[in-house]
Scaffold this motif. Structure first.
Motif, short mmCIF file in Angstrom:
data_model
loop_
_atom_site.label_atom_id
_atom_site.label_comp_id
_atom_site.label_asym_id
_atom_site.label_seq_id
_atom_site.Cartn_x
_atom_site.Cartn_y
_atom_site.Cartn_z
N VAL B 358 0.75 -1.21 -0.01
CA VAL B 358 0.12 -0.04 0.06
C VAL B 358 0.87 1.23 -0.07
O VAL B 358 1.81 1.39 0.95
N HIS B 359 0.55 1.97 -0.98
CA HIS B 359 1.32 3.32 -1.13
C HIS B 359 0.66 4.62 -0.62
O HIS B 359 -0.45 4.75 -1.32
N ASP B 360 0.97 5.25 0.68
CA ASP B 360 -0.05 6.24 0.94
C ASP B 360 0.17 7.40 0.36
O ASP B 360 -0.18 8.73 0.53
N GLY B 361 1.23 7.77 -0.37
CA GLY B 361 1.70 9.01 -0.93
C GLY B 361 2.00 9.90 0.11
O GLY B 361 1.60 11.24 -0.07
N ALA B 362 2.59 9.52 1.08
CA ALA B 362 2.81 10.17 2.11
C ALA B 362 3.88 11.60 1.71
O ALA B 362 3.83 12.46 2.46
N ASP B 363 4.71 11.17 0.81
CA ASP B 363 5.50 12.40 0.36
C ASP B 363 5.05 12.84 -0.96
O ASP B 363 4.60 12.14 -1.82
N ASP B 364 5.06 14.13 -1.19
CA ASP B 364 4.71 14.67 -2.47
C ASP B 364 5.21 13.89 -3.79
O ASP B 364 4.79 14.14 -4.77
N ASN B 365 6.52 13.53 -3.39
CA ASN B 365 7.32 13.14 -4.59
C ASN B 365 6.71 11.77 -4.97
O ASN B 365 7.29 11.12 -5.93
N MET B 366 5.93 11.01 -3.96
CA MET B 366 5.51 9.67 -4.25
C MET B 366 4.16 9.49 -4.81
O MET B 366 3.06 10.38 -4.40
N GLN B 367 4.06 8.39 -5.36
CA GLN B 367 2.75 8.04 -6.00
C GLN B 367 2.03 7.20 -5.03
O GLN B 367 2.55 6.33 -4.18
N SER B 368 0.49 7.36 -4.96
CA SER B 368 -0.26 6.55 -4.00
C SER B 368 -0.76 5.57 -4.90
O SER B 368 -1.08 5.67 -6.00
N GLY B 369 -1.29 4.39 -4.06
CA GLY B 369 -1.88 3.43 -4.99
C GLY B 369 -1.71 2.02 -4.21
O GLY B 369 -1.42 2.06 -3.05
N ALA B 370 -1.60 1.25 -5.04
CA ALA B 370 -1.23 -0.23 -4.45
C ALA B 370 -0.33 -1.04 -5.44
O ALA B 370 -0.46 -0.71 -6.64
N SER B 371 0.25 -2.26 -5.13
CA SER B 371 1.12 -2.98 -5.87
C SER B 371 0.98 -4.26 -5.07
O SER B 371 0.61 -4.50 -4.04
N ARG B 372 0.93 -5.44 -6.19
CA ARG B 372 0.72 -6.66 -5.97
C ARG B 372 2.08 -7.60 -6.41
O ARG B 372 2.36 -7.34 -7.68
N PHE B 373 2.33 -8.45 -5.68
CA PHE B 373 3.58 -9.19 -5.92
C PHE B 373 2.94 -10.43 -6.57
O PHE B 373 1.92 -11.10 -6.13
N ASP B 374 3.54 -10.87 -7.80
CA ASP B 374 3.14 -11.94 -8.52
C ASP B 374 4.21 -13.19 -8.44
O ASP B 374 3.93 -14.29 -9.24
N GLY B 375 4.93 -12.95 -7.43
CA GLY B 375 5.90 -14.16 -7.24
C GLY B 375 7.44 -13.82 -7.78
O GLY B 375 8.28 -14.49 -7.35
N SER B 376 7.36 -13.06 -8.60
CA SER B 376 8.90 -12.58 -8.85
C SER B 376 8.81 -10.90 -9.29
O SER B 376 9.97 -10.28 -9.29
N ALA B 377 7.76 -10.53 -9.60
CA ALA B 377 7.83 -8.87 -9.74
C ALA B 377 6.43 -8.27 -9.21
O ALA B 377 5.64 -8.96 -8.77
N TRP B 378 6.40 -7.14 -9.37
CA TRP B 378 5.18 -6.37 -8.80
C TRP B 378 4.50 -5.75 -9.88
O TRP B 378 5.00 -5.16 -10.78
N THR B 379 3.07 -5.66 -9.79
CA THR B 379 2.18 -4.94 -10.60
C THR B 379 1.63 -3.76 -9.92
O THR B 379 1.27 -3.99 -8.67
N ALA B 380 1.69 -2.81 -10.56
CA ALA B 380 1.41 -1.38 -10.14
C ALA B 380 0.00 -1.08 -10.20
O ALA B 380 -0.40 -1.26 -11.44
N PHE B 381 -0.72 -0.58 -9.32
CA PHE B 381 -2.07 -0.26 -9.62
C PHE B 381 -2.20 1.33 -9.20
O PHE B 381 -2.57 1.70 -7.94
N PRO B 382 -1.99 2.55 -9.95
CA PRO B 382 -1.78 3.61 -9.69
C PRO B 382 -3.40 4.25 -9.23
O PRO B 382 -3.21 5.42 -9.02
N ASP B 383 -4.11 3.75 -9.93
CA ASP B 383 -5.65 4.45 -9.89
C ASP B 383 -6.57 4.07 -8.82
O ASP B 383 -7.48 4.41 -8.86
N VAL B 384 -6.19 3.12 -7.91
CA VAL B 384 -6.88 3.06 -6.67
C VAL B 384 -7.04 4.23 -6.05
O VAL B 384 -6.15 5.04 -6.08
N PRO B 385 -8.16 4.34 -5.11
CA PRO B 385 -7.87 5.71 -4.40
C PRO B 385 -6.69 5.53 -3.43
O PRO B 385 -6.09 4.49 -3.07
N THR B 386 -6.22 6.74 -2.84
CA THR B 386 -5.41 6.82 -1.82
C THR B 386 -5.57 5.91 -0.74
O THR B 386 -6.68 6.20 -0.03
#
Lengths: 188, 786
Positions: B358-386
């Motif tokens: 869970v990325h809460d975007g706590a810093d202005d330079n950071m993006q909020s959203g979520a990422s899911r681990f598939d076993g080797s890499a992460w899939t990013a979901f930038p469009d979920v609510p913060t």
């Protein structure tokens, strides 16, 4: 899944046909303002669950089931509020609303309603659905989720218990009126 | 007697709105308008089942998100699945067409509509989340514990009304035994089921941090600057974390327990991760490969892999942040190069092993959203609510986390979003006391704890419950016992007492002649036991489940009955009890496994002082717990409410509930209005979520229920006891609860009315089914009965 237009149309049919029944259901049990509120809450559920609302007359039974739950929540909220107020030193907001608190009644009616209130919640509801809502056992069975045979049995027992309460009330009244002062002294 | 049909006719006549009556059209139109207004409130669209497609789909956003308070809103929508580089999440091709309807509402950008200032925007703060074994979503909030059962859109809120010590709940932990624990300032509480007594509360450190439950059911937590604690259901054990760099702040804010029992703590202030395997503490820091962040969150996969996330907490540095996993040997780091949406990443893991960040975007330079681990890499979901931490993951791999304004909890399965709004709650002020809805003049509490209160009841736990009796085949508990059978002799001057031996399946009763009798509740037959030991003629009888013994409190001593030897063992009472048991209430307290006595010995004006003690039958030890000053008298213990119930001897005096573990006194209102003349004798029996108080004497034999679910007197009253009862006469001598057949049992007594001196015997036995209110004659009266 229904299209938006179909959803709207379907809801409108259910609402137009049954909202007087549901409002009457609540009005028989609680004050008018709360009855309006609960009716709106019931149809909000119907709107949001429109896919689950059955067709035809079954829709009314489905709505009664929802209405029962809405009413239970209302009572629970009021009880919480009352208990909280009592702890905070308030007046408590009174007890669970009941028909006799909102409608001026004859003494005869009050006696019946007080006897009714001494029954279990289930007895009360099954009697009211049968006598006030005039639903046949088969429809009450759907609301309660049991067989119509069970409803008939429960109705018979509930009416018997109501009859006993009414009979007992008369006896108690006469006895209490004749109570002696010794009885009020108590024993050591 | 009114018959069935007459009763129904009379009820029909009371219908306030007959079915033939036409309700005023204006009134109906008002109702219709209100319904429409509510229906058309934004966010109250019909619920659609989330689309379960076997293939991942790339579709245009139809994100519906509501931040409104009020009724629960579930919005299922499909969001654009923008993986790294815009590819589908697991590399499957996008479908040719979308299966979803066109959204009916305009969906705003969630980031733009949700406050990024959670501290300033929400009245309710979500401190923790968890998933129950039944799939419930739980949230610990500053307004109570909130539970959403699976597939329901109505939350249940648990507050002090349900037994929590405070509405300000900080932590949740759910164990492999499915136990739900809540934690707050100075307490933890075990959920005992909504239909039971609610919450069982235990004291804890004044302030403690996150909780986690180990595979053995022990609850772990952290406190202070360097303490790790474990609660075994009775006692706290404290472990000091050695060699931890000093800091003025709490040392850990994230805790997890691995399947092997190793405890993992995420620390703050760049102190890394600490583990404790029951013997050794191990420390993992930046140079070991974990994220170098101000705060570290930890979670453990079902396979034992440990994951560490990072929280910049205003001290962000790109170096070494992100997420790392530990396989027992080495840490593996994951950064945005591995597909992680942001380097600020809290981690949460489901029982199926799905790992979310869970990325809460706590810093202005950071993006909020979520990422899911598939076993080797992460899939990013930038469009979920913060979303913000604490997050949790359900058994299906769906991520659940508070929206950053804390107005809702958002579920995201990688395809669709479910947003469940927080119910309207009353936030608890920092002092832990709910703010009153409107200013009220202070009303003095009529009851108060006098002096200290020993917490022995909170710190002790009963042993295993002995196996309860069952009725032998061929017996019918509903069948009346033999007519003319021998029976105990009731006392016309004082009420006897009885209690139910759950292992034996019999009620133990001591009669006027000091003889021991038992009533077999399967055959409804009395047995005179001819037991050894000389007994007092009066007292309280309590069956102690923990020791499987029946105890009689009489005169200034007590007797313990051994049914195997059929003998009573005499035991002495403390000096403080030398004035006898005349004003004593005694009951078995099931959590501690101790007997509690309440002796009322002093009175000042309308206030009595009741001194509470515990008695351990196994060790013959007495402990004085404390004293309560109240204008009401203790009448018994309600199992369902888990409170000692008092009632005023007159209705204008109040009913208090006393928490036996803390001594907290809660005034719940006046005594039952039917107790108009007060009562001189009462006893509490339990059943069907109602503790029944028998108030005899001047109230013409009124018998009422104390409803544990509403903590108040119910309307269930019987103005005259069973069919043989005589109005105005107390015909019953003892009341107890038959745990085998789940009904109240009334043992007929004797009455010595004032005036004529004649004794009337009521030596029959009746039962009352608390569910149905139906009376049943268990033992017919003897010829002595009137």
């Amino acid at each position: 899944m229904l299209s938006t237009a179909d959803t709207e149309r379907r809801y409108r049919v259910v609402f137009d046909r049954y909202h007087p029944d549901i409002y009457a259901y609540f009005k028989r049990r609680i004050d008018a303002d709360t009855a309006k509120d609960c009716t709106a809450e019931t149809f909000l559920v119907a709107w949001r669950r429109i896919d689950k609302v059955p067709d035809g007359d079954e829709a009314l039974r489905w709505l009664y089931r929802v209405a029962r739950n809405v009413l239970r929540n209302e009572y629970r909220t009021k009880r919480r509020s009352r208990n909280l107020s009592a702890r905070l030193g308030g007046n408590g907001g009174g007890s669970q609303p009941s028909p006799e608190t909102v409608i001026v009644r004859r003494e005869e009616d009050e006696e019946v309603l007080q006897a009714l209130q001494r029954l279990s919640t289930q007895d009360q509801e099954i009697l009211l659905l049968s006598v006030w809502e005039e639903l046949p056992p088969i429809e009450i069975a759907e609301i309660f989720g049991c067989t119509s045979h069970a409803v008939s049995q429960r109705l018979y027992r509930a009416s018997g218990r109501l009859a006993k309460q009414l009979g007992r009330k008369r006896v108690m009244k006469s006895t209490r009126a004749g109570q002696t002062s010794e009885h009020k002294e108590g024993r050591t | 007697m009114t018959d069935h049909n007459e009763a129904l006719d009379r009820l029909r006549a009371t219908n306030p709105v007959s079915t033939t009556e036409v309700i005023d059209p204006d009134e109906i139109s008002t109702v219709a308008a209100l319904c429409e207004e509510r229906r058309l409130t934004p966010g109250r669209e019909p619920i659609s089942e989330p689309l379960k497609s076997p293939r991942r789909e790339v579709m245009r956003p139809a994100l519906a998100f509501s931040a409104a308070f009020g009724a629960v809103i579930i919005v299922a929508a499909v969001i654009t699945l923008i993986g790294s580089g815009g590819e589908s999440a697991v590399g499957e091709p996008p479908p040719a067409t979308t299966l979803l309807p066109t959204p009916t509402t305009t969906v705003p950008d969630p980031v733009a509509t949700v406050s990024n200032d959670p501290w300033g925007s929400a009245a309710i703060w979500i401190s923790d989340t968890a998933i129950g074994a039944d799939g419930s979503v739980w949230a610990a909030t500053s307004g109570g514990m909130v539970q959403w059962l699976p597939d329901t859109d109505k939350p249940t809120v648990y507050t002090t009304d349900d037994g929590l010590p405070s509405d300000d709940v900080r932590n949740i932990a759910i164990g492999p035994d499915e136990a739900v624990w809540a934690g707050g300032d100075g307490w933890i509480a075990l959920f005992n089921g909504a239909e039971q007594s609610g919450w069982i509360v235990y004291p804890a450190e004044d302030s403690f941090g996150p909780m986690a439950v180990g595979p053995d059911g022990g609850v772990w937590s952290v406190a202070g600057l360097d303490r790790l604690m474990r609660f075994d259901g009775s006692n706290w054990e404290t472990f000091t974390v050695p060699n931890l760099p000093g800091n003025d702040a709490p040392w850990s804010f994230s805790l997890a327990v691995a399947p092997d029992g190793t405890v993992w703590a995420g620390t703050n202030d760049h102190r890394g991760v600490v583990s404790y395997d029951g013997t050794d503490f191990n420390y993992y820091e930046m140079w070991d490969g974990i994220p170098d962040q101000s705060g570290t969150t930890v979670a453990v996969s079902p396979d034992g892999t440990v994951w560490a996330g990072s929280d910049p907490a205003g001290d962000y540095s790109d170096s070494g942040s992100g997420i790392a996993s530990f396989d027992g040997t080495a840490w593996t780091q994951y950064t945005t190069d591995d597909g992680l949406l942001s380097m600020s990443a809290h981690v949460a893991i489901g029982s199926d092993g799905t790992v979310w960040a869970v990325h809460d975007g706590a810093d202005d330079n950071m993006q909020s959203g979520a990422s899911r681990f598939d076993g080797s890499a992460w899939t990013a979901f930038p469009d979920v609510p913060t979303l913000v931490f604490p997050a949790t993951v359900d058994a299906a791999g769906t991520l659940w986390a508070p929206a950053n304004d804390h107005a809702s909890i958002v579920g995201f399965d990688g395809e669709s979003i479910t947003s469940i709004d927080m119910p309207a709650l009353e936030a608890v002020a920092p002092d832990g006391i709910p703010d009153p809805p409107t200013p009220q003049p202070p009303t003095p509490d009529p009851a108060a704890t006098v002096g200290e209160w020993d917490t022995i009841l909170a710190m002790r736990h009963a042993g295993p419950t002995p196996t309860a009796a069952t009725c032998p085949t061929g017996t019918n508990p509903d069948e009346s016992g033999p007519v003319g059978q021998e029976r105990p002799e009731p006392d016309e001057y004082s009420n006897q007492a009885a209690d139910f031996d759950r292992v034996w399946g019999r009620i133990v009763y001591v009669d006027r002649g000091r003889h021991t009798w038992t009533l077999d509740v399967c055959t409804n037959t009395w047995h005179e036991m001819n037991a050894d030991g000389v007994l007092p003629g009066t007292g309280s009888v309590v069956y102690d489940v923990d020791s499987d013994r029946t105890v009689l409190f009489g005169d200034s001593r007590l007797w313990v009955y051994n049914r195997d030897l059929n003998s009573w063992e005499w035991r002495s009472a403390p000096q403080s009890h030398s004035d006898g048991w005349a004003s004593i209430a005694a009951f078995y307290e099931p959590q501690s496994g101790l007997i509690v006595t309440a002796r009322t010995s002093e009175q000042e004006g309308n206030t009595w002082r009741s001194t509470f003690s515990t008695y351990d039958v196994d060790t013959d030890e007495w402990t004085t717990i404390g004293t309560i000053a109240s204008e009401s008298l203790v009448i018994g213990y309600s199992h369902e409410a888990d409170r000692v119930v008092t009632a005023g001897v007159f209705s204008e005096f109040g009913t208090d509930l006393i928490d036996p573990r803390t001594g907290a006194v809660e005034f719940v209102g006046e005594s039952h209005p039917e107790f108009i003349g007060g009562f001189g004798y009462s006893e509490l029996a339990n059943g069907a979520n109602t503790a029944y108080a028998m108030a005899l004497e001047q109230s013409a034999g009124t018998f009422c229920g104390f409803d544990s679910s509403i903590l108040g007197w119910s309307l269930k009253c019987w103005p005259s006891l069973p069919p043989r009862g005589h109005d105005g006469v107390p015909p019953f001598d003892a009341i107890t609860y038959d745990w085998l057949n789940e009904r109240l049992v009334f043992i007929g007594g004797a009455d010595h009315p004032w005036g004529d001196g004649k004794i009337t015997y009521f030596d029959d036995v009746w039962s009352l089914d608390p569910e149905t209110g139906e009376w049943l004659e268990l033992v017919p009266p003897s010829n002595n009965g009137s």
